[in-house]
Enzyme design. Structure first.
Site, PDB file in Angstrom:
ATOM      1  N   TRP A 280     -37.833  14.173  70.133  1.00 14.36           N
ATOM      2  CA  TRP A 280     -38.208  15.587  69.969  1.00 14.36           C
ATOM      3  C   TRP A 280     -38.874  15.825  68.633  1.00 14.36           C
ATOM      4  O   TRP A 280     -39.814  16.623  68.539  1.00 14.36           O
ATOM      5  CB  TRP A 280     -37.005  16.500  70.196  1.00 14.36           C
ATOM      6  CG  TRP A 280     -36.598  16.509  71.643  1.00 14.36           C
ATOM      7  CD1 TRP A 280     -35.434  16.049  72.179  1.00 14.36           C
ATOM      8  CD2 TRP A 280     -37.395  16.973  72.763  1.00 14.36           C
ATOM      9  NE1 TRP A 280     -35.442  16.202  73.548  1.00 14.36           N
ATOM     10  CE2 TRP A 280     -36.621  16.758  73.933  1.00 14.36           C
ATOM     11  CE3 TRP A 280     -38.667  17.534  72.890  1.00 14.36           C
ATOM     12  CZ2 TRP A 280     -37.091  17.102  75.220  1.00 14.36           C
ATOM     13  CZ3 TRP A 280     -39.128  17.875  74.156  1.00 14.36           C
ATOM     14  CH2 TRP A 280     -38.353  17.656  75.298  1.00 14.36           C
TER      15      TRP A 280
ATOM     16  N   ASP B  80     -34.970  22.586  64.901  1.00 16.79           N
ATOM     17  CA  ASP B  80     -34.909  22.667  66.366  1.00 16.79           C
ATOM     18  C   ASP B  80     -33.473  22.392  66.798  1.00 16.79           C
ATOM     19  O   ASP B  80     -33.061  21.245  66.929  1.00 16.79           O
ATOM     20  CB  ASP B  80     -35.877  21.630  66.955  1.00 16.79           C
ATOM     21  CG  ASP B  80     -35.772  21.533  68.479  1.00 16.79           C
ATOM     22  OD1 ASP B  80     -34.981  22.299  69.078  1.00 16.79           O
ATOM     23  OD2 ASP B  80     -36.481  20.689  69.049  1.00 16.79           O
TER      24      ASP B  80
ATOM     25  N   LYS C   9     -29.659  24.210  77.303  1.00 15.42           N
ATOM     26  CA  LYS C   9     -28.652  23.203  76.966  1.00 15.42           C
ATOM     27  C   LYS C   9     -27.301  23.857  76.669  1.00 15.42           C
ATOM     28  O   LYS C   9     -26.319  23.545  77.311  1.00 15.42           O
ATOM     29  CB  LYS C   9     -29.119  22.362  75.781  1.00 15.42           C
ATOM     30  CG  LYS C   9     -30.037  21.226  76.210  1.00 15.42           C
ATOM     31  CD  LYS C   9     -31.425  21.308  75.759  1.00 15.42           C
ATOM     32  CE  LYS C   9     -32.307  20.278  76.424  1.00 15.42           C
ATOM     33  NZ  LYS C   9     -33.586  20.146  75.738  1.00 15.42           N
TER      34      LYS C   9
HETATM   35  C1  LIG Z   1     -34.800  19.997  75.477  1.00 17.45           C
HETATM   36  C2  LIG Z   1     -35.319  19.978  74.095  1.00 17.45           C
HETATM   37  C3  LIG Z   1     -36.590  20.474  73.767  1.00 17.45           C
HETATM   38  C4  LIG Z   1     -37.548  21.007  74.819  1.00 17.45           C
HETATM   39  O1  LIG Z   1     -37.128  22.246  75.204  1.00 17.45           O
HETATM   40  P1  LIG Z   1     -38.017  23.139  76.216  1.00 17.45           P
HETATM   41  O2  LIG Z   1     -37.216  24.403  76.210  1.00 17.45           O
HETATM   42  O3  LIG Z   1     -38.041  22.430  77.519  1.00 17.45           O
HETATM   43  O4  LIG Z   1     -39.353  23.298  75.623  1.00 17.45           O
HETATM   44  C5  LIG Z   1     -36.981  20.451  72.449  1.00 17.45           C
HETATM   45  N1  LIG Z   1     -36.177  19.988  71.490  1.00 17.45           N
HETATM   46  C6  LIG Z   1     -34.946  19.494  71.761  1.00 17.45           C
HETATM   47  C7  LIG Z   1     -34.097  18.991  70.638  1.00 17.45           C
HETATM   48  C8  LIG Z   1     -34.481  19.472  73.064  1.00 17.45           C
HETATM   49  O5  LIG Z   1     -33.259  19.002  73.327  1.00 17.45           O
END
Ligand SMILES: *Cc1c(COP(=O)(O)O)cnc(C)c1O
Length: 359
Positions: A102, A171, A195
């Site tokens: 990511w 993030d 998540k």
């Molecule tokens: C799942 C995830 C993403 C992507 O998220 P989307 O909502 O599908 O754009 C980005 N960063 C991390 C750390 C993730 O776990």
């Protein structure tokens, strides 16, 4: 009806209590005669839902008053672009830590708009994070971006990077609400909801007010933090049902003792699984023990030829979506807040039994 223990990395399990409440309120939300999905986002019913959700989130995360909370669309992936578009503010370069899949995506997106200084990375092929002392921070960077929990590699930072006056952008998609964090250390944090917050389609952003300035020329309104802040996340139609469900999750967290209680449970759940992996020669986890994730736990079997049988047996036992990400192989158990401790125990029992039979 029989519900399974779902170890998916996302969209992931939601608390059963929340799903039952949503079901009970589906056709008639609190005497309104309509579903939340059918409400005007500007009506007093939905405004009360939205306001309560924000208040509960602020309480759970102890969000200081000089931070805005946004309920957006576009996923964490849109934030990979929104962060540079809005926070570069004339600077030539931004600092990024590169610790996994990511991080790499966030870096690639920023490179469309500016130079990127990789201020820290784990050595190639090593599942770890750089130490604070090894970070090569640029004092003139627009911000430092990092990924506190790498969902695919199962790596979690054991510390919050110290960046002096440079704003910190993070993030938090796969670790938000899993334990208390000190929001005041961050300039901006964001997370896709699917998540640990609620359903896919909702993206949470928490942003320090002084960072809300003019974006790059040509930035669409929908990707401008100022527009979203001024419109209180309702510049256009927000993801109303996701916002409502996130609010139910926040209330569930409050009923269950908030994030301090969650941290204890999450540490215990992860401990059960890591202990099972470490006490066996048949299972292995590739991550440096100092930065193992509480939320996403990849593990491999001694013989990859047994992977398919493991997955089939697990499914029979009601344990699903354990197949690891193709870039890591083996298995991955994602055990967010909504995964009950009994689910982790059931997985450990299955692993012990499988090793006895096939190991
Ligand atoms: C799942 C995830 C993403 C992507 O998220 P989307 O909502 O599908 O754009 C980005 N960063 C991390 C750390 C993730 O776990």
């Amino acid at each position: 009806m029989s519900r399974v223990y779902n170890f998916s990395a996302g969209p992931a399990m939601l608390p059963e209590e929340v799903l039952i409440q949503a079901r009970d309120e589906m056709l008639d939300w609190q005497g309104s005669g309509m579903s939340v999905m059918e409400m005007s986002h500007r009506g007093k019913e939905f405004i009360s839902i939205a306001t309560q959700a924000e208040a509960d989130l602020r309480e759970l995360l102890n969000v200081p008053d000089n931070y805005k909370v946004l309920f957006l669309q576009g996923g964490a992936s849109s934030q990979f672009a929104m962060v540079p578009m809005n926070l570069l503010q004339g600077k030539k370069s931004a600092d990024y830590l590169n610790t996994g899949s990511w991080s790499k995506k966030a870096i690639a997106e920023c490179k469309k708009y500016s130079d990127v200084n990789i201020a820290g990375a784990a050595p190639d092929g090593v599942f770890s994070v750089p130490a604070q002392a090894d970070l090569k921070l640029d004092p003139d960077a627009a911000y430092l971006h990092y990924t506190p929990n790498e969902t695919i590699q199962g790596i979690e930072f054991p510390y919050v990077p110290e960046t002096g006056d440079v704003p910190l952008a993070a993030d938090f998609s796969s670790t938000i609400l899993s334990r208390p964090i000190d929001i005041s250390r961050f300039g901006i944090i964001y997370a896709g909801a699917q998540k640990n917050i609620g359903p896919a389609g909702l993206t949470l952003v928490i942003l320090r007010e002084d960072l809300i300035k003019e974006p790059l020329a040509g930035t669409p309104s929908m990707l401008t933090y100022r527009t979203m802040v001024d419109g209180e996340s309702m510049y256009n139609t927000p993801p109303t049902f996701g916002w409502y469900l996130a609010g139910l999750v926040f209330q569930w967290l409050k009923r269950n003792g908030g994030l301090t209680a969650m941290a204890k449970i999450n540490e215990r759940k992860a401990g059960l699984l890591y202990t099972a992996i470490d006490s066996s020669d048949f299972y292995a986890n590739p991550v440096d023990p100092a930065c193992r994730s509480w939320m996403n736990i990849p593990f491999t079997l001694a013989d990859a030829a047994l992977d398919a049988d493991f997955l089939a047996g697990a499914k029979e036992a009601g344990l699903v979506t354990l197949k690891g990400h193709r870039s890591v192989g083996g298995m991955r158990a994602s055990i967010y807040n909504a995964m009950p401790e009994e689910g982790v125990r059931a997985l450990v029992d299955f692993m012990v039994d499988f090793e006895k039979r096939r190991g």
